[in-house]
Structure formats: structure tokens, C-alpha cells
Motif scaffolding. Structure first.
Motif, PDB file in Angstrom:
ATOM      1  N   UNK A 172       0.176  11.460   4.872  1.00 58.53           N
ATOM      2  CA  UNK A 172       0.445  10.235   4.115  1.00 58.53           C
ATOM      3  C   UNK A 172       1.556  10.358   3.103  1.00 58.53           C
ATOM      4  N   UNK A 173       2.391  11.433   3.236  1.00 59.10           N
ATOM      5  CA  UNK A 173       3.476  11.666   2.278  1.00 59.10           C
ATOM      6  C   UNK A 173       4.802  11.764   3.033  1.00 59.10           C
ATOM      7  N   UNK A 174       5.818  11.062   2.533  1.00 59.21           N
ATOM      8  CA  UNK A 174       7.159  11.075   3.131  1.00 59.21           C
ATOM      9  C   UNK A 174       8.179  11.347   2.029  1.00 59.21           C
ATOM     10  N   UNK A 175       9.231  12.073   2.362  1.00 60.44           N
ATOM     11  CA  UNK A 175      10.374  12.230   1.464  1.00 60.44           C
ATOM     12  C   UNK A 175      11.532  11.414   2.028  1.00 60.44           C
TER      13      UNK A 175
ATOM     14  N   UNK B 166       0.829  -1.206   0.000  1.00 62.05           N
ATOM     15  CA  UNK B 166       0.000   0.000   0.000  1.00 62.05           C
ATOM     16  C   UNK B 166       0.864   1.257   0.000  1.00 62.05           C
ATOM     17  N   UNK B 167       1.989   1.179  -0.726  1.00 64.29           N
ATOM     18  CA  UNK B 167       2.901   2.313  -0.847  1.00 64.29           C
ATOM     19  C   UNK B 167       3.265   2.537  -2.310  1.00 64.29           C
ATOM     20  N   UNK B 168       3.444   3.789  -2.650  1.00 65.46           N
ATOM     21  CA  UNK B 168       3.863   4.185  -3.999  1.00 65.46           C
ATOM     22  C   UNK B 168       5.147   5.008  -3.884  1.00 65.46           C
ATOM     23  N   UNK B 169       6.115   4.721  -4.729  1.00 62.53           N
ATOM     24  CA  UNK B 169       7.323   5.540  -4.811  1.00 62.53           C
ATOM     25  C   UNK B 169       7.161   6.530  -5.956  1.00 62.53           C
TER      26      UNK B 169
ATOM     27  N   UNK C  97      -6.750   6.598  -3.574  1.00 64.35           N
ATOM     28  CA  UNK C  97      -6.897   5.164  -3.820  1.00 64.35           C
ATOM     29  C   UNK C  97      -6.310   4.311  -2.696  1.00 64.35           C
ATOM     30  N   UNK C  98      -5.982   4.944  -1.564  1.00 66.33           N
ATOM     31  CA  UNK C  98      -5.583   4.189  -0.386  1.00 66.33           C
ATOM     32  C   UNK C  98      -4.103   3.885  -0.252  1.00 66.33           C
ATOM     33  N   UNK C  99      -3.260   4.570  -1.024  1.00 69.61           N
ATOM     34  CA  UNK C  99      -1.820   4.338  -0.956  1.00 69.61           C
ATOM     35  C   UNK C  99      -1.124   5.451  -0.167  1.00 69.61           C
ATOM     36  N   UNK C 100      -0.089   5.092   0.585  1.00 66.48           N
ATOM     37  CA  UNK C 100       0.846   6.063   1.093  1.00 66.48           C
ATOM     38  C   UNK C 100       1.830   6.408  -0.031  1.00 66.48           C
ATOM     39  N   UNK C 101       2.390   7.598   0.026  1.00 66.19           N
ATOM     40  CA  UNK C 101       3.305   8.053  -1.023  1.00 66.19           C
ATOM     41  C   UNK C 101       4.650   8.395  -0.402  1.00 66.19           C
TER      42      UNK C 101
ATOM     43  N   UNK D 204      -0.076  12.503  -7.031  1.00 66.67           N
ATOM     44  CA  UNK D 204       0.064  12.082  -5.635  1.00 66.67           C
ATOM     45  C   UNK D 204      -1.299  12.028  -4.961  1.00 66.67           C
ATOM     46  N   UNK D 205      -2.118  13.046  -5.169  1.00 69.16           N
ATOM     47  CA  UNK D 205      -3.468  13.062  -4.581  1.00 69.16           C
ATOM     48  C   UNK D 205      -4.291  11.864  -5.063  1.00 69.16           C
TER      49      UNK D 205
END
Length: 376
Positions: free
Chosen positions: A260-263, A191-194, A224-228, A218-219
Motif C-alpha cells: 500500500x506504499x508507492x514512491x 483514500x490516499x495520503x501524500x 486507517x484505510x489509506x494508501x500512502x 505511515x503505518x
């Protein structure tokens, strides 16, 4: 046993590392002595102490600082620097530096000088172009002194053959990263997207419009339920291009109020990066080799193409709909991404199969390249 020297390498970022190390290992496996001549020599040797690096001629300070005698010093240096003097074949590293964005003269001049001093010369899996009028003439001239040129897409092949005036010694291959053995195992749902980003101001591109595009994608992932997680092949190296800075700009200007967004801004070695990239369900990649490294691991990738190489690669892969333009309209890009997400399992299955074909094709062209070395 032939001595092969790969020149014009810069494996500081993991995109270039993928290309250079893939070619290095593949040629070594076939029994050749292989050395890599790299720019930023101290830094690269520090990061990869177990690989046979030497300093690239254009990385020597006495050559970089010389203006009047620079092009006399280069052939003299080939005669006196052991790795260059003993090389039977000198190969321009894979990548995308034969264009007018970065300038082509110095890199091709080194190969020209090596040829004049009796070496076999080649360029492996390069993009060619865009070239301005002056660089087109230079490329046409230098082509006379290259024994073999492998280009990685159709546009590059057409450009190279047109400027050379013939098709002899020019081979259309695929991206050198496909020499890496695919590792398409079954993946868990993370459930993560790079997301990889980069600034690109050539070709009258609108960076602000690109920032908005990335923010909308990203939005879409978040809906759609993914962390980014923003992650790039090019980051975490002091005094070098760092895409995490661009990611922070996009978050600050367009995504600051969203959770829900990390760098992920740290540096990874090439092997570390290949392991980290396995932890995502899919990738949205501006840098092409972020996408390719994901796909080699069986992870589908949605490409934002800033140069022709992205579109051309995805055409070859048979998924042109998954590569959008750097300044694509947001509504079109978002609807394409929605369809991509809806069919993610189908894309995973296709990518696993396609990577095996790509790897086999890359090895086929490598064998052809090695036959040329053996017949020289």
C-alpha cells in the motif's frame, strides 16, 4: 513604470517555485515590469521557457570561480548586465536563505552593491535565522542598506528588529506562497495520503529517529484505510536534492514488508504539481511548502517541522497542534495524527476558510510593499 528585478531565486523545486512565481505574478498584475534572476539558469529556463529569467549574478562562472576579485566583479557586473543596470528595485526572493546553514554574505552583498549603485533594495517574505555570531554582525551591517525587509514569521521579525536595532523598514508579513489564489473546491474521497520527507542534519537532529517517526505515521495511515504515496516538492531533478531517495531509504529500513506504499519519484512542473496534489485526502509534509500548497487547494496538512518556520506558520494558521517536531516522540505524533484523521472533514472546512484569510492578508502586505515602491 518601474522595473523590478527579483534576485537569489532558485525555482528548481516546487517549494521555491511557489514562492518566486507567486511574487512574480502578483507584482506583474500591478503593472510593474518584473524579471527573475535565477541560479541554475539553463535548467530553470529549460523548465519554464515562458517566464522572463536572467542569470543571477552569483550563477555566473566568472564570479563563482573568482576569489580575490569576486566582490569587485559583482558591482561592475551590475553596471554592465542589462537586467541589473536597468532595474529600479532589486528584491531578494522569498524563502529561507538568511541563516547560517547556507551562509548569508554573498546574497546580501548583491543587494548591498545594488543599493550603492542607486537601486532601491528589499527582501520579500524571508525567514531570518538562526544566525551565528559572525552572521549576526553581517546582518546588522547589511540592514543599513536595505530599504525594506518583509519577514514571514514572528521569530524572524524579533531577530531582524533586534539585530537592526530598530523596527523601521521591517514588516512582519506571511509566507509569499499565500499570494497564490486559493483553489479550495470540494474534493472526492481518494483514500490516499501524500507524505513528503527530507534529511535534516543541522541543529543536532537525529535522522534515524526521524525515519522511525515517518514510518510510524505511515503505518497509522495504512491502519486507517489509506494508501500512502511519497511525494515531494523537491524531487526528480538530476544532480539536485531528491527527497524520493530519502523515501526509498525509509521504506527499505522500516516498511519493506508492508503493501500500500508507492514512491512517486518523477519531476513535475509547478502547474503539474498543483494538479497532482489535489488527488489526496490529506498530506503529511516535512517540507513546509508541500503543506502550504496542499492547504491552498483545500487539503489539510500535518506538518513535521524541522525549522522554526513550520511551527511559526502553523501558529499563524491557528492549528499549532498539527505541527510536530522533526524528532518528536512517536507515541505523541501518532496520537496527534489519529485525532487529525478523526476530524479530517472538520479540518477541511477550516482550511478552506483560513486560506481565504491568508490570501487576503498576503495581498494586503503586497499592496503595502508596492506603495513603498511607488513612493521611492
Amino acid at each position: 513604470m518601474k522595473n523590478v528585478l527579483i534576485v537569489n531565486a532558485v525555482p528548481v523545486n516546487n517549494g521555491d517555485a511557489a514562492l518566486v512565481f507567486a511574487l512574480y505574478e502578483a507584482i506583474k498584475e500591478r503593472g510593474y515590469n518584473v524579471t527573475i534572476a535565477t541560479h541554475r539558469f539553463e535548467l530553470v529556463r529549460h523548465y519554464y521557457p515562458n517566464i522572463a529569467f536572467v542569470r543571477d549574478l552569483l550563477d555566473y562562472s566568472f564570479i563563482k570561480k573568482s576569489r580575490i576579485f569576486k566582490y569587485l566583479l559583482i558591482p561592475l557586473s551590475i553596471l554592465f548586465i542589462k537586467a541589473y543596470r536597468e532595474a529600479d528595485v532589486v528584491v531578494g526572493a522569498p524563502g529561507g536563505y538568511i541563516n547560517s546553514y547556507y551562509g548569508i554574505f554573498d546574497k546580501l552583498y548583491v543587494l548591498f552593491a545594488c543599493k550603492l549603485l542607486g537601486k532601491r533594495t528589499a527582501v520579500y517574505s524571508q525567514s531570518v535565522g538562526p544566525l551565528n555570531c559572525s552572521d549576526q554582525k553581517l546582518f546588522s551591517f547589511f540592514m543599513k542598506f536595505l530599504d525594506l525587509v518583509l519577514v514571514r514569521d514572528l521569530i524572524s521579525y524579533e531577530t531582524a528588529t533586534t539585530l537592526a536595532g530598530h523596527k523601521d523598514r521591517i514588516i512582519k508579513t506571511e509566507d509569499a506562497a499565500f499570494l497564490l489564489r486559493p483553489n479550495c473546491l470540494s474534493h472526492n474521497k481518494y483514500h490516499k495520503v501524500a507524505v513528503s520527507v527530507r534529511d535534516w542534519k543541522f541543529d543536532s537532529r537525529d535522522v534515524d529517529k526521524y525515519y522511525i517517526l515517518v514510518a510510524e505515521l505511515v503505518k497509522t495511515c495504512l491502519r486507517n484505510g489509506y494508501f500512502v504515496e511519497f511525494l515531494s516538492t523537491c524531487q526528480g531533478v538530476p544532480a539536485y536534492v531528491d527527497d524520493s531517495i530519502v523515501a526509498e531509504k525509509i521504506i527499505t529500513t522500516h516498511l519493506s514488508s508492508i503493501d500500500g506504499i508507492i514512491v512517486k519519484a518523477g519531476r513535475y512542473s509547478f502547474d503539474e504539481f498543483r494538479n497532482v496534489i489535489k488527488e489526496y485526502d490529506f498530506i503529511i509534509g516535512t517540507r513546509l511548502h508541500m503543506c502550504i500548497l496542499g492547504m491552498i487547494n483545500g487539503i489539510p496538512a500535518y506538518n513535521i517541522s524541522y525549522e522554526a518556520k513550520g511551527k511559526e506558520c502553523y501558529n499563524y494558521l491557528g492549528i499549532p497542534e498539527l505541527s510536530i517536531d522533526y524528532n518528536s516522540e512517536c507515541s505523541l505524533a501518532v496520537s496527534n495524527l489519529e485525532r487529525f484523521i478523526d476530524r479530517i472533514d472538520e479540518h477541511k472546512k477550516y482550511i478552506k476558510q483560513r486560506m481565504m484569510v491568508c490570501h487576503a492578508d498576503a495581498l494586503k502586505y503586497l499592496e503595502q510593499f508596492c506603495r513603498e515602491l511607488d513612493n521611492s
